[in-house]
Design a protein around this motif. Structure first.
Motif, PDB file in Angstrom:
ATOM      1  N   LEU A 111       0.823  -1.196   0.000  1.00  0.00           N
ATOM      2  CA  LEU A 111       0.000   0.000   0.000  1.00  0.00           C
ATOM      3  C   LEU A 111       0.862   1.253   0.000  1.00  0.00           C
ATOM      4  O   LEU A 111       1.845   1.354   0.742  1.00  0.00           O
ATOM      5  CB  LEU A 111      -0.891   0.007   1.256  1.00  0.00           C
ATOM      6  N   LEU A 112       0.497   2.222  -0.830  1.00  0.00           N
ATOM      7  CA  LEU A 112       1.189   3.509  -0.873  1.00  0.00           C
ATOM      8  C   LEU A 112       0.381   4.546  -0.104  1.00  0.00           C
ATOM      9  O   LEU A 112      -0.782   4.818  -0.430  1.00  0.00           O
ATOM     10  CB  LEU A 112       1.382   3.976  -2.318  1.00  0.00           C
ATOM     11  N   ARG A 113       1.006   5.117   0.909  1.00  0.00           N
ATOM     12  CA  ARG A 113       0.369   6.108   1.763  1.00  0.00           C
ATOM     13  C   ARG A 113       1.445   7.107   2.154  1.00  0.00           C
ATOM     14  O   ARG A 113       2.611   6.759   2.313  1.00  0.00           O
ATOM     15  CB  ARG A 113      -0.206   5.411   2.999  1.00  0.00           C
ATOM     16  N   THR A 114       1.083   8.367   2.309  1.00  0.00           N
ATOM     17  CA  THR A 114       2.064   9.388   2.652  1.00  0.00           C
ATOM     18  C   THR A 114       2.243   9.467   4.172  1.00  0.00           C
ATOM     19  O   THR A 114       1.291   9.229   4.921  1.00  0.00           O
ATOM     20  CB  THR A 114       1.626  10.761   2.114  1.00  0.00           C
ATOM     21  N   PRO A 115       3.445   9.823   4.657  1.00  0.00           N
ATOM     22  CA  PRO A 115       3.667   9.925   6.102  1.00  0.00           C
ATOM     23  C   PRO A 115       2.835  11.025   6.752  1.00  0.00           C
ATOM     24  O   PRO A 115       2.392  10.879   7.894  1.00  0.00           O
ATOM     25  CB  PRO A 115       5.160  10.240   6.216  1.00  0.00           C
ATOM     26  N   VAL A 116       2.654  12.125   6.053  1.00  0.00           N
ATOM     27  CA  VAL A 116       1.818  13.216   6.544  1.00  0.00           C
ATOM     28  C   VAL A 116       0.589  13.299   5.646  1.00  0.00           C
ATOM     29  O   VAL A 116       0.420  12.493   4.735  1.00  0.00           O
ATOM     30  CB  VAL A 116       2.602  14.555   6.529  1.00  0.00           C
ATOM     31  N   ALA A 117      -0.270  14.266   5.896  1.00  0.00           N
ATOM     32  CA  ALA A 117      -1.467  14.413   5.058  1.00  0.00           C
ATOM     33  C   ALA A 117      -1.067  14.473   3.586  1.00  0.00           C
ATOM     34  O   ALA A 117      -0.155  15.227   3.218  1.00  0.00           O
ATOM     35  CB  ALA A 117      -2.222  15.675   5.453  1.00  0.00           C
ATOM     36  N   PRO A 118      -1.708  13.691   2.713  1.00  0.00           N
ATOM     37  CA  PRO A 118      -1.276  13.657   1.304  1.00  0.00           C
ATOM     38  C   PRO A 118      -1.340  15.010   0.621  1.00  0.00           C
ATOM     39  O   PRO A 118      -0.508  15.320  -0.225  1.00  0.00           O
ATOM     40  CB  PRO A 118      -2.229  12.643   0.663  1.00  0.00           C
ATOM     41  N   GLU A 119      -2.313  15.833   1.006  1.00  0.00           N
ATOM     42  CA  GLU A 119      -2.403  17.164   0.402  1.00  0.00           C
ATOM     43  C   GLU A 119      -1.148  17.973   0.696  1.00  0.00           C
ATOM     44  O   GLU A 119      -0.627  18.671  -0.178  1.00  0.00           O
ATOM     45  CB  GLU A 119      -3.636  17.901   0.926  1.00  0.00           C
ATOM     46  N   SER A 126       1.837  16.672   1.518  1.00  0.00           N
ATOM     47  CA  SER A 126       2.975  16.012   0.886  1.00  0.00           C
ATOM     48  C   SER A 126       3.072  16.363  -0.598  1.00  0.00           C
ATOM     49  O   SER A 126       4.139  16.713  -1.100  1.00  0.00           O
ATOM     50  CB  SER A 126       2.866  14.494   1.067  1.00  0.00           C
ATOM     51  N   PHE A 127       1.944  16.290  -1.311  1.00  0.00           N
ATOM     52  CA  PHE A 127       1.962  16.547  -2.747  1.00  0.00           C
ATOM     53  C   PHE A 127       2.064  18.031  -3.054  1.00  0.00           C
ATOM     54  O   PHE A 127       2.585  18.418  -4.105  1.00  0.00           O
ATOM     55  CB  PHE A 127       0.721  15.952  -3.407  1.00  0.00           C
ATOM     56  N   ASP A 128       1.580  18.850  -2.140  1.00  0.00           N
ATOM     57  CA  ASP A 128       1.742  20.286  -2.328  1.00  0.00           C
ATOM     58  C   ASP A 128       3.205  20.675  -2.152  1.00  0.00           C
ATOM     59  O   ASP A 128       3.726  21.526  -2.869  1.00  0.00           O
ATOM     60  CB  ASP A 128       0.868  21.054  -1.336  1.00  0.00           C
ATOM     61  N   ASP A 129       3.876  20.013  -1.205  1.00  0.00           N
ATOM     62  CA  ASP A 129       5.297  20.287  -0.982  1.00  0.00           C
ATOM     63  C   ASP A 129       6.145  19.840  -2.166  1.00  0.00           C
ATOM     64  O   ASP A 129       7.071  20.539  -2.579  1.00  0.00           O
ATOM     65  CB  ASP A 129       5.791  19.577   0.282  1.00  0.00           C
ATOM     66  N   ASP A 130       5.849  18.669  -2.709  1.00  0.00           N
ATOM     67  CA  ASP A 130       6.610  18.152  -3.854  1.00  0.00           C
ATOM     68  C   ASP A 130       5.649  17.442  -4.800  1.00  0.00           C
ATOM     69  O   ASP A 130       5.356  16.257  -4.626  1.00  0.00           O
ATOM     70  CB  ASP A 130       7.712  17.195  -3.393  1.00  0.00           C
ATOM     71  N   PRO A 131       5.147  18.133  -5.806  1.00  0.00           N
ATOM     72  CA  PRO A 131       4.155  17.543  -6.708  1.00  0.00           C
ATOM     73  C   PRO A 131       4.655  16.315  -7.454  1.00  0.00           C
ATOM     74  O   PRO A 131       3.849  15.489  -7.898  1.00  0.00           O
ATOM     75  CB  PRO A 131       3.838  18.689  -7.681  1.00  0.00           C
ATOM     76  N   LEU A 132       5.975  16.181  -7.625  1.00  0.00           N
ATOM     77  CA  LEU A 132       6.484  15.017  -8.352  1.00  0.00           C
ATOM     78  C   LEU A 132       6.135  13.718  -7.636  1.00  0.00           C
ATOM     79  O   LEU A 132       6.108  12.654  -8.247  1.00  0.00           O
ATOM     80  CB  LEU A 132       8.000  15.116  -8.537  1.00  0.00           C
ATOM     81  N   ARG A 133       5.842  13.788  -6.339  1.00  0.00           N
ATOM     82  CA  ARG A 133       5.470  12.588  -5.597  1.00  0.00           C
ATOM     83  C   ARG A 133       4.217  11.935  -6.168  1.00  0.00           C
ATOM     84  O   ARG A 133       4.025  10.722  -6.035  1.00  0.00           O
ATOM     85  CB  ARG A 133       5.271  12.930  -4.123  1.00  0.00           C
ATOM     86  N   MET A 134       3.377  12.718  -6.813  1.00  0.00           N
ATOM     87  CA  MET A 134       2.184  12.144  -7.448  1.00  0.00           C
ATOM     88  C   MET A 134       2.588  11.223  -8.588  1.00  0.00           C
ATOM     89  O   MET A 134       2.010  10.148  -8.767  1.00  0.00           O
ATOM     90  CB  MET A 134       1.269  13.264  -7.938  1.00  0.00           C
ATOM     91  N   MET A 135       3.583  11.630  -9.366  1.00  0.00           N
ATOM     92  CA  MET A 135       4.099  10.770 -10.428  1.00  0.00           C
ATOM     93  C   MET A 135       4.794   9.554  -9.846  1.00  0.00           C
ATOM     94  O   MET A 135       4.698   8.446 -10.382  1.00  0.00           O
ATOM     95  CB  MET A 135       5.075  11.550 -11.311  1.00  0.00           C
ATOM     96  N   ARG A 136       5.504   9.741  -8.730  1.00  0.00           N
ATOM     97  CA  ARG A 136       6.187   8.610  -8.095  1.00  0.00           C
ATOM     98  C   ARG A 136       5.184   7.560  -7.626  1.00  0.00           C
ATOM     99  O   ARG A 136       5.443   6.363  -7.703  1.00  0.00           O
ATOM    100  CB  ARG A 136       7.019   9.094  -6.907  1.00  0.00           C
ATOM    101  N   ALA A 137       4.042   8.016  -7.125  1.00  0.00           N
ATOM    102  CA  ALA A 137       3.028   7.067  -6.669  1.00  0.00           C
ATOM    103  C   ALA A 137       2.605   6.146  -7.807  1.00  0.00           C
ATOM    104  O   ALA A 137       2.548   4.918  -7.653  1.00  0.00           O
ATOM    105  CB  ALA A 137       1.814   7.823  -6.123  1.00  0.00           C
ATOM    106  N   ALA A 152      -4.986   8.653  -3.204  1.00  0.00           N
ATOM    107  CA  ALA A 152      -5.400   8.742  -4.610  1.00  0.00           C
ATOM    108  C   ALA A 152      -6.286   9.960  -4.835  1.00  0.00           C
ATOM    109  O   ALA A 152      -6.149  10.672  -5.848  1.00  0.00           O
ATOM    110  CB  ALA A 152      -6.140   7.470  -5.020  1.00  0.00           C
ATOM    111  N   GLU A 153      -7.182  10.245  -3.903  1.00  0.00           N
ATOM    112  CA  GLU A 153      -8.074  11.389  -4.051  1.00  0.00           C
ATOM    113  C   GLU A 153      -7.295  12.699  -4.009  1.00  0.00           C
ATOM    114  O   GLU A 153      -7.608  13.654  -4.735  1.00  0.00           O
ATOM    115  CB  GLU A 153      -9.137  11.370  -2.953  1.00  0.00           C
ATOM    116  N   ALA A 154      -6.252  12.750  -3.160  1.00  0.00           N
ATOM    117  CA  ALA A 154      -5.415  13.951  -3.106  1.00  0.00           C
ATOM    118  C   ALA A 154      -4.696  14.168  -4.431  1.00  0.00           C
ATOM    119  O   ALA A 154      -4.550  15.303  -4.901  1.00  0.00           O
ATOM    120  CB  ALA A 154      -4.413  13.827  -1.958  1.00  0.00           C
ATOM    121  N   ILE A 155      -4.238  13.087  -5.043  1.00  0.00           N
ATOM    122  CA  ILE A 155      -3.589  13.211  -6.364  1.00  0.00           C
ATOM    123  C   ILE A 155      -4.585  13.769  -7.373  1.00  0.00           C
ATOM    124  O   ILE A 155      -4.272  14.674  -8.153  1.00  0.00           O
ATOM    125  CB  ILE A 155      -3.048  11.852  -6.837  1.00  0.00           C
ATOM    126  N   ARG A 156      -5.801  13.241  -7.340  1.00  0.00           N
ATOM    127  CA  ARG A 156      -6.812  13.686  -8.303  1.00  0.00           C
ATOM    128  C   ARG A 156      -7.094  15.181  -8.163  1.00  0.00           C
ATOM    129  O   ARG A 156      -7.235  15.903  -9.160  1.00  0.00           O
ATOM    130  CB  ARG A 156      -8.092  12.874  -8.087  1.00  0.00           C
TER     131      ARG A 156
END
Length: 474
Positions: A147-155, A157-168, A184-188
Motif C-alpha cells: 500500500l502507498l500512503r504518505t507519512p503526513v497528510a497527502p495534500e 505532501s503533494f503540495d510540498d513536492d508535486p512530483l510525488r504524485m508521479m512517483r506514486a 489517490a483522491e489527493a492526487i486527483r
C-alpha cells in the motif's frame, strides 16, 4: 537482514558515531532489504552538516575523491571498494507555488526527516552502527499490504513536492502496489500542480513507469487520477466515444493492449537479443502509435469511421510531446519514426509487395526494423481469430522475404552501385547539388531493381544525365 550490509557501511556508521553524529540508512535501500532485494546504491541521512559529512567521508575513503554536486541540498557522495553511498543532512523541503525547485532547510531529527519522505514504505530507517530499525509511520505494515500512503497528510505532501504524485503511479508500475484511497483522491485534486515540476523530472518518472513490471496499470492510473491530462494528454484523448454502429475500436483500450503485446515480444532481459526487455523505445511507440486518431477521425456516409493519415499526424504529435518532455533527440526521432511507419505493412497484407517495396520497407525502417517488426505484430488486436491469423501469416511471409533479400543483397546496407567519387569521375562533375541528384537517381534504381553492377549502373547514369533538359533541371 541488516547485519548483512557490507562491512564498509558498518565502518561508515562507526565513523559518524565517533564524530558524535547520527547516521541512518533510509528510503529505497531499507524497503528493498525488507523485500529481500539488494540495492547497488545506498542512501543515508545524518545529523551532520555538509562540511562535517565531507570530513567524515574523506576519512572513510582514505582521502579519495568524493562528489558534492548536491551540496546545495545537503547531499554528498563517495565510493569505497565498490560500495557507493549518498548522505544527506536531515532536512525539510517545500515548493514555492510558482517554483520548480524545492526550498531546502536542514532539520535536526531523524523522525522529522522521515516525515518529509514521499511514502511510508520509504520512510523507514536503520540507524548505524546500532542497526536499530526506525519506523514512525508504520511503513512496514504498508509494505506488507503493498500500500502507498504518505507519512503526513497527502495534500501537504503533494503540495510540498508535486512530483510525488508521479512517483506514486510509478511505484504501482514498478512494485505492483496500490494507492491508498485518500492518497489517490489527493492526487486527483492536486493533479494540475504537476505542471510546476520540470519536464526532465516528469520525463524520468514516466520512463521508470514504462519500464516497470506493470506499466499498463501505471498508465491507467495516470489517466484515472488526472495526471495524464498534464504530462501526456494524448493518452486520455484516445478515449473516443464509440460511434453508434461500433465501426471502430476503443482506441484507448486498443493502445494499452498493443503495449502489453509489444512487451510480450521483447527479447528476455540480459539475452542480448533485439528489443531487449525493458525497451523504452518500443514501449513509447506502442503508447503513441495511434495518437493521431482523434485529430483525423471522420464519419463517412453510411456510418463508417476513418482515420486517414493518422500515422503522419501522430508522428508529428509524438515529436512535439517528446520535445516538451525533454527527451533526447535520438529517442524522439526513433519513436516518431516508428509511429510514422506502423501502418506500412498493411499494404503488404492487402496485395503483396514487389522486391522493390520490400527493399523500401527495410531501408525506411533502417536500424529500427526489429522494433517495427514487433510494433506491427503487437498492433493486431482484432478478436477475429481468422483475420488475426491471416495477418500473422502475412507478416511471417514478409519477414521471410526480408531475410531472403538480406542474404542476397545485404539489404540493411543498401547503397547505389556507384559512390559519389565514381559519379563525379564519370560525369566530370565537381562536388555539388548535381552529384546528390545523380546519387538519388542511382539509389532509386537500386531500390527498384536490386543490385545492378557497376557497368549497368554507369550505363543508366549516363543515359539519365544525357536525358536531362534545362526544364527538368529547373
Amino acid at each position: 537482514m541488516f547485519r548483512a550490509l557490507p562491512s564498509e557501511v558498518h565502518d561508515l556508521g562507526a565513523l559518524f558515531e565517533e564524530a558524535g553524529q547520527e547516521l541512518a540508512m533510509v528510503g529505497g535501500p531499507v524497503r528493498d532489504a525488507v523485500l529481500g532485494r539488494s540495492s547497488a546504491d545506498l542512501d543515508f541521512t545524518t545529523s551532520a552538516l555538509p562540511d562535517q559529512t565531507e570530513e567524515i567521508l574523506r576519512r572513510w575513503t582514505h582521502g579519495r575523491a568524493i562528489w558534492d554536486m548536491g551540496r546545495e541540498f545537503g547531499t554528498l557522495g563517495a565510493t569505497r571498494d565498490g560500495v557507493k553511498v549518498e548522505i544527506t543532512t536531515y532536512r525539510t523541503e517545500s515548493y514555492d507555488p510558482a517554483s520548480r525547485k524545492p526550498e531546502v532547510a536542514f532539520g535536526d531529527t531523524l523522525d522529522g526527516d522521515l516525515s518529509r519522505r514521499d511514502f511510508t514504505v520509504n520512510a523507514m530507517a536503520v540507524r548505524l552502527p546500532s542497526l536499530e530499525f526506525v519506523d514512525p509511520f508504520d511503513g512496514l505494515r504498508d509494505l506488507a499490504a503493498s500500500l502507498l500512503r504518505t507519512p503526513v497528510a497527502p495534500e501537504q505532501s503533494f503540495d510540498d513536492d508535486p512530483l510525488r504524485m508521479m512517483r506514486a503511479v510509478r511505484f504501482v508500475s514498478q512494485l505492483g502496489f496500490t494507492i491508498e484511497p485518500g492518497t489517490a483522491e489527493a492526487i486527483r485534486s492536486l493533479a494540475p500542480r504537476i505542471e510546476i515540476v520540470s519536464a526532465e523530472r516528469v520525463r524520468d518518472e514516466l520512463v521508470k513507469l514504462l519500464v516497470g513490471a506493470h506499466p499498463r496499470r501505471g498508465l491507467e492510473l495516470l489517466v484515472e487520477l488526472g495526471l495524464a491530462e498534464h504530462v501526456l494528454p494524448e493518452l486520455p484523448a484516445l478515449r473516443l466515444e464509440r460511434d453508434e454502429h461500433h465501426h471502430h475500436k476503443d482506441v484507448y483500450e486498443h493502445t494499452l493492449t498493443v503495449l502489453d503485446q509489444a512487451i510480450d515480444l521483447e527479447s528476455p532481459a540480459g539475452s542480448g537479443g533485439p528489443c531487449e526487455a525493458p525497451d523504452p523505445v518500443l514501449r513509447l511507440a506502442a503508447i503513441m502509435h495511434d495518437v493521431g486518431k482523434p485529430a483525423t477521425r471522420r464519419f463517412e456516409p453510411g456510418g463508417q469511421v476513418t482515420f486517414r493519415f493518422h500515422e503522419t499526424v501522430g508522428a508529428r504529435m509524438t515529436t512535439k510531446r517528446m520535445k516538451t518532455l525533454a527527451f533526447d533527440k535520438e529517442t524522439t526521432k526513433a519513436v516518431s519514426r516508428l509511429v510514422e511507419l506502423h501502418l506500412r505493412f498493411h499494404g503488404y497484407a492487402d496485395s503483396g509487395w514487389t522486391d522493390s517495396a520490400v527493399r523500401r520497407y527495410v531501408t525506411d525502417a533502417g536500424p529500427l526494423l526489429q522494433h517495427l517488426h514487433r510494433l506491427t505484430r503487437a498492433d493486431v488486436t482484432t478478436r477475429n481469430r481468422r483475420k488475426a491469423n491471416a495477418l500473422a501469416r502475412a507478416y511471417d511471409d514478409l519477414e521471410k522475404r526480408i531475410d531472403e533479400l538480406a542474404e542476397r543483397e545485404e539489404i540493411e546496407r543498401i547503397r547505389p552501385d556507384l559512390d559519389g567519387n565514381q559519379i563525379m569521375r564519370i560525369l566530370d562533375l565537381a562536388p555539388g547539388r548535381e552529384v546528390g541528384q545523380a546519387y538519388s537517381y542511382l539509389l532509386e534504381q537500386r531500390m527498384e531493381d536490386g543490385p545492378l553492377g557497376e557497368e549497368e549502373a554507369e550505363r543508366r547514369l549516363r543515359e539519365w544525365w544525357a536525358s536531362r533538359t534545362p526544364s527538368a533541371e529547373a
